[in-house]
Scaffold this active site. Structure first.
Site, PDB file in Angstrom:
ATOM      1  CG  HIS A  88      -1.985  -1.145   1.162  1.00  6.68           C
ATOM      2  ND1 HIS A  88      -2.991  -1.040   2.253  1.00  6.68           N
ATOM      3  CD2 HIS A  88      -2.336  -2.071   0.322  1.00  6.68           C
ATOM      4  CE1 HIS A  88      -3.969  -2.307   1.800  1.00  6.68           C
ATOM      5  NE2 HIS A  88      -3.365  -2.751   0.633  1.00  6.68           N
ATOM      6  CD  GLU A  90      -2.092   4.168   3.012  1.00  2.00           C
ATOM      7  OE1 GLU A  90      -3.498   4.358   3.104  1.00  2.00           O
ATOM      8  OE2 GLU A  90      -1.848   3.082   2.128  1.00  2.00           O
ATOM      9  CB  CYS A 116      -6.086  -1.335   4.957  1.00  4.16           C
ATOM     10  SG  CYS A 116      -4.075  -1.492   5.336  1.00  4.16           S
ATOM     11  CB  CYS A 119      -1.754   1.129   6.405  1.00  5.04           C
ATOM     12  SG  CYS A 119      -1.263   0.543   4.620  1.00  5.04           S
TER      13      CYS A 119
END
Length: 172
Positions: A88, A90, A116, A119
Site C-alpha cells: 500500500h 502508506e 486499512c 497500514c
C-alpha cells in the site's frame, strides 16, 4: 504607481487541500491499476516522504502480470477482495522514510482513503500523529477505532465513500 492585486483567500488551497492534490500525482506512478493511490507524509508543511501502491521492489507488478486477489470474510459476514501483490501507498511512504533515515515522528500522513487496519498499525508505530484522507473507505471502521485509541487525529475531507465496484460487497 502599480496597482496591487488582492486575491481572495479561497484562491489559495489549504495545506490539506494542497497535499491531498499532490497525493493524486504521486498515485499516478502506481503499478496496480485497481487502486492508483499515493501517499505523502509531512511535518511542518514540508514533504518528508512519498509512496504509491505497487509491488515490492524488483517483483512483478499487477499491471504486467495481473492481480493476486485474496478474499477476506469480516466478523459481520461481509466479504472483501484485496489485491495482495501490492504494497500500500502508506506502507511504501513509511518504508522509504526508514530506508533513508527520516523520522516521521509527529508527522501528518495524506492519502486517498482511510488506511486499512494493517497500514493503521504501521502509521501508529511510525509516530505519525495526524492522518488526512480524501475519502472514507468501506471497511475502515477498525482503523478509526485504533486511531482513536492511539490518539491519532483522522480527518476525512469529503463525505464520499471509496468502494471498489464489483469487489467490496456484502455477501451474507
Amino acid at each position: 504607481m502599480k496597482k496591487q492585486i488582492k486575491t481572495k483567500k479561497s484562491d489559495k488551497p489549504t495545506w490539506d487541500e494542497y497535499f491531498l492534490t499532490l497525493t493524486e500525482a504521486v498515485g499516478s506512478r502506481s503499478s496496480c491499476n485497481r487502486g492508483r493511490t499515493g501517499c505523502i507524509i509531512t511535518r511542518d508543511h514540508r514533504i518528508l516522504s512519498t509512496g504509491y501502491a505497487g509491488a515490492p521492489r524488483g517483483l512483478p507488478h499487477c499491471d504486467d502480470v495481473g492481480h493476486e486477489m485474496h478474499t477476506v470474510i469480516h466478523a459481520d459476514g461481509s466479504r472483501t477482495d484485496h489485491c495482495i501483490r501490492t504494497t500500500h501507498a502508506e506502507q511504501n511512504a513509511i518504508a522509504v522514510a526508514a530506508r533513508f533515515g527520516i523520522s516521521l515522528d509527529g508527522g501528518t500522513l495524506y492519502c486517498h482513503m482511510t488506511p486499512c487496519y494493517t497500514c493503521a498499525k504501521t502509521i501508529i508505530n511510525a509516530g505519525i500523529k495526524n492522518v488526512v484522507v480524501l475519502k472514507d473507505y468501506l471497511v475502515g471502521n477498525r482503523t478509526k477505532e485504533i486511531f482513536k485509541d492511539a490518539k491519532i487525529k483522522l480527518t476525512i475531507a469529503t463525505k464520499e465513500m471509496e468502494r471498489y465496484i464489483g469487489v467490496d460487497q456484502k455477501n451474507k
